[in-house]
Design a protein around this motif. Structure first.
Motif, PDB file in Angstrom:
ATOM      1  N   MET A  73       0.895  -1.247   0.058  1.00  0.00           N
ATOM      2  CA  MET A  73      -0.018  -0.086   0.031  1.00  0.00           C
ATOM      3  C   MET A  73       0.750   1.285  -0.008  1.00  0.00           C
ATOM      4  O   MET A  73       0.728   2.376  -0.739  1.00  0.00           O
ATOM      5  CB  MET A  73      -1.025  -0.087   1.240  1.00  0.00           C
ATOM      6  CG  MET A  73      -1.818  -0.977   1.131  1.00  0.00           C
ATOM      7  SD  MET A  73      -2.715  -1.508   2.752  1.00  0.00           S
ATOM      8  CE  MET A  73      -3.875  -0.307   2.834  1.00  0.00           C
ATOM      9  N   ALA A  74       1.945   1.395   0.734  1.00  0.00           N
ATOM     10  CA  ALA A  74       2.719   2.248   0.860  1.00  0.00           C
ATOM     11  C   ALA A  74       3.551   2.728  -0.376  1.00  0.00           C
ATOM     12  O   ALA A  74       3.855   3.685  -0.704  1.00  0.00           O
ATOM     13  CB  ALA A  74       3.797   2.246   2.045  1.00  0.00           C
ATOM     14  N   TRP A  76       2.672   1.535  -3.348  1.00  0.00           N
ATOM     15  CA  TRP A  76       1.502   2.405  -4.387  1.00  0.00           C
ATOM     16  C   TRP A  76       1.200   3.668  -4.213  1.00  0.00           C
ATOM     17  O   TRP A  76       1.512   4.498  -5.116  1.00  0.00           O
ATOM     18  CB  TRP A  76       0.207   1.422  -4.140  1.00  0.00           C
ATOM     19  CG  TRP A  76      -0.825   2.156  -5.034  1.00  0.00           C
ATOM     20  CD1 TRP A  76      -0.980   1.652  -6.209  1.00  0.00           C
ATOM     21  CD2 TRP A  76      -1.801   3.112  -4.544  1.00  0.00           C
ATOM     22  NE1 TRP A  76      -2.098   2.668  -6.856  1.00  0.00           N
ATOM     23  CE2 TRP A  76      -2.795   3.442  -5.704  1.00  0.00           C
ATOM     24  CE3 TRP A  76      -2.058   3.567  -3.441  1.00  0.00           C
ATOM     25  CZ2 TRP A  76      -3.693   4.186  -5.685  1.00  0.00           C
ATOM     26  CZ3 TRP A  76      -3.006   4.575  -3.162  1.00  0.00           C
ATOM     27  CH2 TRP A  76      -3.828   4.724  -4.455  1.00  0.00           C
ATOM     28  N   ALA A  77       1.187   4.144  -2.974  1.00  0.00           N
ATOM     29  CA  ALA A  77       0.962   5.656  -2.687  1.00  0.00           C
ATOM     30  C   ALA A  77       2.122   6.391  -3.093  1.00  0.00           C
ATOM     31  O   ALA A  77       2.295   7.444  -3.793  1.00  0.00           O
ATOM     32  CB  ALA A  77       0.562   5.574  -1.101  1.00  0.00           C
ATOM     33  N   LEU A  80       2.899   6.354  -6.925  1.00  0.00           N
ATOM     34  CA  LEU A  80       1.611   7.252  -7.422  1.00  0.00           C
ATOM     35  C   LEU A  80       2.029   8.848  -7.223  1.00  0.00           C
ATOM     36  O   LEU A  80       1.874   9.589  -8.245  1.00  0.00           O
ATOM     37  CB  LEU A  80       0.417   7.082  -7.002  1.00  0.00           C
ATOM     38  CG  LEU A  80      -1.001   7.553  -7.774  1.00  0.00           C
ATOM     39  CD1 LEU A  80      -1.063   7.028  -8.975  1.00  0.00           C
ATOM     40  CD2 LEU A  80      -2.048   7.229  -7.094  1.00  0.00           C
ATOM     41  N   THR A  81       2.412   9.207  -6.137  1.00  0.00           N
ATOM     42  CA  THR A  81       2.714  10.488  -5.824  1.00  0.00           C
ATOM     43  C   THR A  81       3.971  11.203  -6.787  1.00  0.00           C
ATOM     44  O   THR A  81       3.658  12.258  -7.365  1.00  0.00           O
ATOM     45  CB  THR A  81       3.160  10.705  -4.418  1.00  0.00           C
ATOM     46  OG1 THR A  81       2.147  10.430  -3.472  1.00  0.00           O
ATOM     47  CG2 THR A  81       3.727  12.157  -4.035  1.00  0.00           C
ATOM     48  N   GLN A 102       3.025   0.420 -12.237  1.00  0.00           N
ATOM     49  CA  GLN A 102       1.723   1.034 -11.060  1.00  0.00           C
ATOM     50  C   GLN A 102       0.718   0.097 -11.565  1.00  0.00           C
ATOM     51  O   GLN A 102       0.074  -0.270 -10.432  1.00  0.00           O
ATOM     52  CB  GLN A 102       1.143   2.243 -11.668  1.00  0.00           C
ATOM     53  CG  GLN A 102       0.401   2.954 -10.847  1.00  0.00           C
ATOM     54  CD  GLN A 102       1.362   3.428  -9.607  1.00  0.00           C
ATOM     55  OE1 GLN A 102       2.694   3.365  -9.579  1.00  0.00           O
ATOM     56  NE2 GLN A 102       0.517   3.681  -8.466  1.00  0.00           N
ATOM     57  N   TYR A 106      -1.272  -1.977  -8.379  1.00  0.00           N
ATOM     58  CA  TYR A 106      -2.638  -2.105  -8.107  1.00  0.00           C
ATOM     59  C   TYR A 106      -3.225  -3.539  -8.163  1.00  0.00           C
ATOM     60  O   TYR A 106      -4.118  -3.405  -7.364  1.00  0.00           O
ATOM     61  CB  TYR A 106      -3.276  -1.385  -9.463  1.00  0.00           C
ATOM     62  CG  TYR A 106      -3.903   0.044  -9.666  1.00  0.00           C
ATOM     63  CD1 TYR A 106      -4.982   0.284  -8.785  1.00  0.00           C
ATOM     64  CD2 TYR A 106      -3.094   1.287  -9.947  1.00  0.00           C
ATOM     65  CE1 TYR A 106      -5.500   1.705  -8.656  1.00  0.00           C
ATOM     66  CE2 TYR A 106      -3.315   2.407  -9.932  1.00  0.00           C
ATOM     67  CZ  TYR A 106      -4.645   2.557  -9.318  1.00  0.00           C
ATOM     68  OH  TYR A 106      -5.043   4.042  -9.134  1.00  0.00           O
ATOM     69  N   SER A 135      -9.372  -0.436   3.362  1.00  0.00           N
ATOM     70  CA  SER A 135      -8.543   0.462   2.803  1.00  0.00           C
ATOM     71  C   SER A 135      -7.726   0.372   1.521  1.00  0.00           C
ATOM     72  O   SER A 135      -7.919   1.252   0.644  1.00  0.00           O
ATOM     73  CB  SER A 135      -7.420   0.917   3.949  1.00  0.00           C
ATOM     74  OG  SER A 135      -7.717   1.180   5.065  1.00  0.00           O
ATOM     75  N   MET A 139      -8.449   2.392  -1.862  1.00  0.00           N
ATOM     76  CA  MET A 139      -7.042   2.978  -3.086  1.00  0.00           C
ATOM     77  C   MET A 139      -7.301   2.270  -4.250  1.00  0.00           C
ATOM     78  O   MET A 139      -7.075   2.827  -5.254  1.00  0.00           O
ATOM     79  CB  MET A 139      -5.970   2.452  -2.245  1.00  0.00           C
ATOM     80  CG  MET A 139      -5.617   3.065  -1.095  1.00  0.00           C
ATOM     81  SD  MET A 139      -3.994   2.305  -0.219  1.00  0.00           S
ATOM     82  CE  MET A 139      -4.056   3.368   1.207  1.00  0.00           C
ATOM     83  N   TRP A 217      -2.971   6.611 -13.002  1.00  0.00           N
ATOM     84  CA  TRP A 217      -4.119   6.444 -12.021  1.00  0.00           C
ATOM     85  C   TRP A 217      -5.271   5.493 -12.468  1.00  0.00           C
ATOM     86  O   TRP A 217      -5.762   4.430 -12.084  1.00  0.00           O
ATOM     87  CB  TRP A 217      -4.819   7.668 -11.424  1.00  0.00           C
ATOM     88  CG  TRP A 217      -5.510   7.578 -10.340  1.00  0.00           C
ATOM     89  CD1 TRP A 217      -5.531   7.011  -9.197  1.00  0.00           C
ATOM     90  CD2 TRP A 217      -6.977   7.988 -10.225  1.00  0.00           C
ATOM     91  NE1 TRP A 217      -6.570   6.846  -8.254  1.00  0.00           N
ATOM     92  CE2 TRP A 217      -7.663   7.586  -9.191  1.00  0.00           C
ATOM     93  CE3 TRP A 217      -8.070   8.950 -11.215  1.00  0.00           C
ATOM     94  CZ2 TRP A 217      -8.767   7.966  -8.449  1.00  0.00           C
ATOM     95  CZ3 TRP A 217      -9.106   8.915 -10.871  1.00  0.00           C
ATOM     96  CH2 TRP A 217      -9.765   8.651  -9.268  1.00  0.00           C
TER      97      TRP A 217
END
Length: 297
Positions: A73-74, A76-77, A80-81, A102, A106, A135, A139, A217
């Motif tokens: 999860m981290a 991915w975030a 993406l940032t 990405q 996902y 969560s 996402m 995204w």
């Protein structure tokens, strides 16, 4: 047909802890038919509430499961940032690789949510387990964890049958038609409107270029749905030429470890997953390697 667990090659002190735990479970249910199958045939839902855990037993470490889920999860975030701020002034190999990277992340989000549905992310902490699953699905695409929880356990109860929400309708068997029917069953106009709102909010409030939102995204999310369907539903559950060979109506594709990971987080070991739905994705190769499940007719 009966399913028998042949663990004779594992009955020694050097067997991995996971296999020893599964062996202890096997002793409690050495033979089982298609309606017991070492998994709950009753959906793990009490009324409209999720049960504390989706698995009949607890195997594994909550700390390890949480670390792996949090890492996905981290990553991915964080990825993406970074990609939201990347320059897309010209097409390049880097951009294509970033899209596929990405997409892989996902798929990891969805697999994390899937493992939470089986109580695998935090086995000793059910509420935290479900929180992580919720969560991850938010996402992934603002999906309802409770809705997918119910549908997925219906799939495990009646795999590859008219009662399986992930199966085709008997007519649309080819992968393209099956895929679109698969999407329709989880389609929601409300979710689509929410995604559109998030898209414009990120563009207007966070000043993320629309091209970056589209490329990193939206496109990876759609590509991952194809990846998850093809490797996690179509290949494992399509009917073989000679008909289904086991009560789970699932077959495994044994690939090299890295290729298995890249394909769909080891979900090619799909028979093993249905045999032991409480085992996390990253332990499926161990089960397959040691030949923990055997079919006897």
């Amino acid at each position: 047909m009966a399913v028998r667990l042949d663990l004779s090659n594992l009955m020694h002190e050097d067997a991995p802890p996971l296999l020893l735990a599964l062996d202890r479970q096997a002793k409690a249910s050495y033979y089982h038919n298609e309606k017991t199958a070492l998994m709950s045939t009753v959906l793990p839902i009490n009324g409209d509430q999720l049960s504390p855990t989706a698995s009949p037993v607890i195997i594994g470490s909550s700390l390890r499961g949480l670390c792996i889920a949090s890492l996905i999860m981290a990553t991915w975030a964080g990825s993406l940032t970074i990609l939201f701020n990347a320059s897309l002034s010209q097409q390049s190999l880097w951009t294509i690789l970033a899209v596929f990277w990405q997409t892989f992340l996902y798929a990891g989000l969805f697999v994390t949510a899937h493992d939470a549905m089986h109580g695998c992310v935090a086995p000793q902490h059910p509420r935290l387990n479900h929180f992580m699953g919720t969560s991850a699905l938010l996402m992934y695409g603002l999906f309802s964890y409770k809705q997918l929880f119910k549908a997925h356990w219906q799939h495990h109860r009646d795999p590859a049958s008219p009662l399986d929400p992930d199966f085709h309708d008997g007519q649309h068997k080819n992968p393209f038609a099956w895929y679109f029917r698969f999407l329709q069953r989880y389609w929601s106009w409300g979710r689509l409107l929410a995604l559109i709102a998030v898209f414009h909010a990120m563009h207007l409030l966070l000043h993320v270029p629309e091209s970056n939102l589209l490329m990193f995204w939206i496109v990876p999310s759609l590509l991952s749905s194809v990846q998850l369907f093809y490797f996690g539903t179509y290949l494992p559950h399509r009917e073989p030429a000679g008909g289904y060979q086991n009560v789970f109506r699932a077959q495994s594709a044994h690939r090299p470890l890295l290729l298995s990971l890249l394909a769909c987080y080891h979900f090619g070991y799909h028979y093993e997953h249905h045999e032991y739905p409480h085992v996390p994705w990253w332990q499926l190769p161990t089960i397959a390697k040691h030949g923990i499940a055997r079919i006897n007719t």
